[in-house]
Design an enzyme around this catalytic site. Sequence first.
Site, PDB file in Angstrom:
ATOM      1  N   THR A 131       7.991  -1.562  10.510  1.00  0.00           N
ATOM      2  CA  THR A 131       7.503  -0.215  10.810  1.00  0.00           C
ATOM      3  C   THR A 131       5.984  -0.176  10.739  1.00  0.00           C
ATOM      4  O   THR A 131       5.394   0.893  10.621  1.00  0.00           O
ATOM      5  CB  THR A 131       8.088   0.813   9.819  1.00  0.00           C
ATOM      6  OG1 THR A 131       7.785   0.389   8.474  1.00  0.00           O
ATOM      7  CG2 THR A 131       9.593   0.943   9.976  1.00  0.00           C
ATOM      8  N   ALA A 132       5.357  -1.355  10.813  1.00  0.00           N
ATOM      9  CA  ALA A 132       3.904  -1.455  10.643  1.00  0.00           C
ATOM     10  C   ALA A 132       3.194  -1.526  11.994  1.00  0.00           C
ATOM     11  O   ALA A 132       2.908  -0.502  12.604  1.00  0.00           O
ATOM     12  CB  ALA A 132       3.565  -2.659   9.763  1.00  0.00           C
ATOM     13  N   ARG A 133       2.939  -2.738  12.485  1.00  0.00           N
ATOM     14  CA  ARG A 133       2.267  -2.926  13.764  1.00  0.00           C
ATOM     15  C   ARG A 133       2.990  -4.002  14.564  1.00  0.00           C
ATOM     16  O   ARG A 133       3.326  -5.074  14.054  1.00  0.00           O
ATOM     17  CB  ARG A 133       0.789  -3.323  13.552  1.00  0.00           C
ATOM     18  CG  ARG A 133      -0.085  -2.188  13.020  1.00  0.00           C
ATOM     19  CD  ARG A 133      -0.242  -1.091  14.045  1.00  0.00           C
ATOM     20  NE  ARG A 133      -1.120   0.002  13.624  1.00  0.00           N
ATOM     21  CZ  ARG A 133      -0.703   1.163  13.140  1.00  0.00           C
ATOM     22  NH1 ARG A 133       0.596   1.380  12.975  1.00  0.00           N
ATOM     23  NH2 ARG A 133      -1.568   2.103  12.814  1.00  0.00           N
ATOM     24  N   GLU A 156       3.224  -2.915  22.938  1.00  0.00           N
ATOM     25  CA  GLU A 156       2.724  -1.543  22.997  1.00  0.00           C
ATOM     26  C   GLU A 156       1.272  -1.492  23.461  1.00  0.00           C
ATOM     27  O   GLU A 156       0.470  -2.372  23.139  1.00  0.00           O
ATOM     28  CB  GLU A 156       2.769  -0.898  21.610  1.00  0.00           C
ATOM     29  CG  GLU A 156       4.132  -0.497  21.136  1.00  0.00           C
ATOM     30  CD  GLU A 156       4.054   0.122  19.755  1.00  0.00           C
ATOM     31  OE1 GLU A 156       3.684   1.305  19.655  1.00  0.00           O
ATOM     32  OE2 GLU A 156       4.346  -0.589  18.770  1.00  0.00           O
ATOM     33  N   HIS A 186       7.962   3.677  17.948  1.00  0.00           N
ATOM     34  CA  HIS A 186       6.823   3.916  17.061  1.00  0.00           C
ATOM     35  C   HIS A 186       6.853   5.349  16.499  1.00  0.00           C
ATOM     36  O   HIS A 186       5.890   6.101  16.624  1.00  0.00           O
ATOM     37  CB  HIS A 186       5.500   3.667  17.793  1.00  0.00           C
ATOM     38  CG  HIS A 186       4.376   3.327  16.856  1.00  0.00           C
ATOM     39  ND1 HIS A 186       3.483   2.321  17.110  1.00  0.00           N
ATOM     40  CD2 HIS A 186       3.995   3.863  15.674  1.00  0.00           C
ATOM     41  CE1 HIS A 186       2.592   2.256  16.124  1.00  0.00           C
ATOM     42  NE2 HIS A 186       2.886   3.185  15.235  1.00  0.00           N
ATOM     43  N   GLY A 229       0.839  -1.189   0.000  1.00  0.00           N
ATOM     44  CA  GLY A 229       0.000   0.000   0.000  1.00  0.00           C
ATOM     45  C   GLY A 229       0.871   1.235   0.000  1.00  0.00           C
ATOM     46  O   GLY A 229       1.987   1.233  -0.523  1.00  0.00           O
ATOM     47  N   ALA A 275       8.325   5.939  13.175  1.00  0.00           N
ATOM     48  CA  ALA A 275       8.680   5.895  11.752  1.00  0.00           C
ATOM     49  C   ALA A 275       7.939   6.964  10.958  1.00  0.00           C
ATOM     50  O   ALA A 275       8.495   7.604  10.072  1.00  0.00           O
ATOM     51  CB  ALA A 275       8.400   4.510  11.172  1.00  0.00           C
TER      52      ALA A 275
END
Length: 326
Positions: free
Chosen positions: A225-227, A256, A296, A148, A298
Amino acid sequence: MIILHADTNHPSLMKKLEEAGHHNIEGYEQSREETLQNQHLYDGIVIRSRYKIDREFIDAAPNLKFIARVGAGLESIDVEYAEAHGIKLFSAPEGNMNAVGEHALGMLLSLFNRLNKADREVREGLWHREENRGVELDGKTVGIIGYGNMGKAFAKKLRGFEVDTIFYDIKGGIGDDNARQVDYDEFFEKADVVSLHTPLTERTNQMVNKQFISKFKKPFWFINTARGKSVVTADLVEALKEEKVLGAGLDVLEYEKSSFESLFGNKKNVSISAADPIPEALRELMFMPHTLLSPHVAGWTKESHEGLATVIADKIIAEFGEGDKK
């Protein structure tokens, strides 16, 4: 429209909405319960991640026309229930995709060249040259999972390197000049680097686990760098010990809080306390020399701060037009 802002954002967001004739309400200090009591007064709500927008919240907001999240994902919102009630949903991945692409590349280059490890050692008076011999990115195959906005931004940053950039995505036919789409079999066979750029869904939750890692034909470097919850930390640590994963750059962590504001505890900027012991897998990860961690951030640049706000404001105004400017 009367728009509640549940989180602080760049001032350009409220300024643009005000100039378009809408009325902003600052609800930064309101608890979720306080917001629920008055939610019938608002036409829209702008959030980041402070609390979830679930069925209870939506049922208390009969006049709600939209929910806007100043960020890339919508996992804090019950999307299906909101859409069933005719509520428009906005997010802003376009606003911080460049920041994420740069951060992912920075992590990768730092890991390849052992920059974080070498920096710590020199500051301690150690001069280890051979132990910090780097690896070159040129000639490697970089595999992206999720193509994406974020995955495409990372692929674009890689164009200056002599790499083969491939990606896997559940949507077909979306390859471009920056990356070639492959099936999972080819991805597992060829990837030297794996960079995760997927939202958190039932499919991606704990996706990177022992079974997933075992499918790769050769050891690889891993960037996330996503979840955080897409990765089983204990399995990643085991793979790092066994050198199935050569190094890991993690901007997000499994542990997190859902608000992304802390690891443990309820207060912003409070991460670790005696009441919240560090999970063993995280403790091991923190002290591994071939890992690189960031909190978190990025997509958290000065430019993206304004970019996210601008994208959200523009989407709201494009959908609902301008209010009363009298």
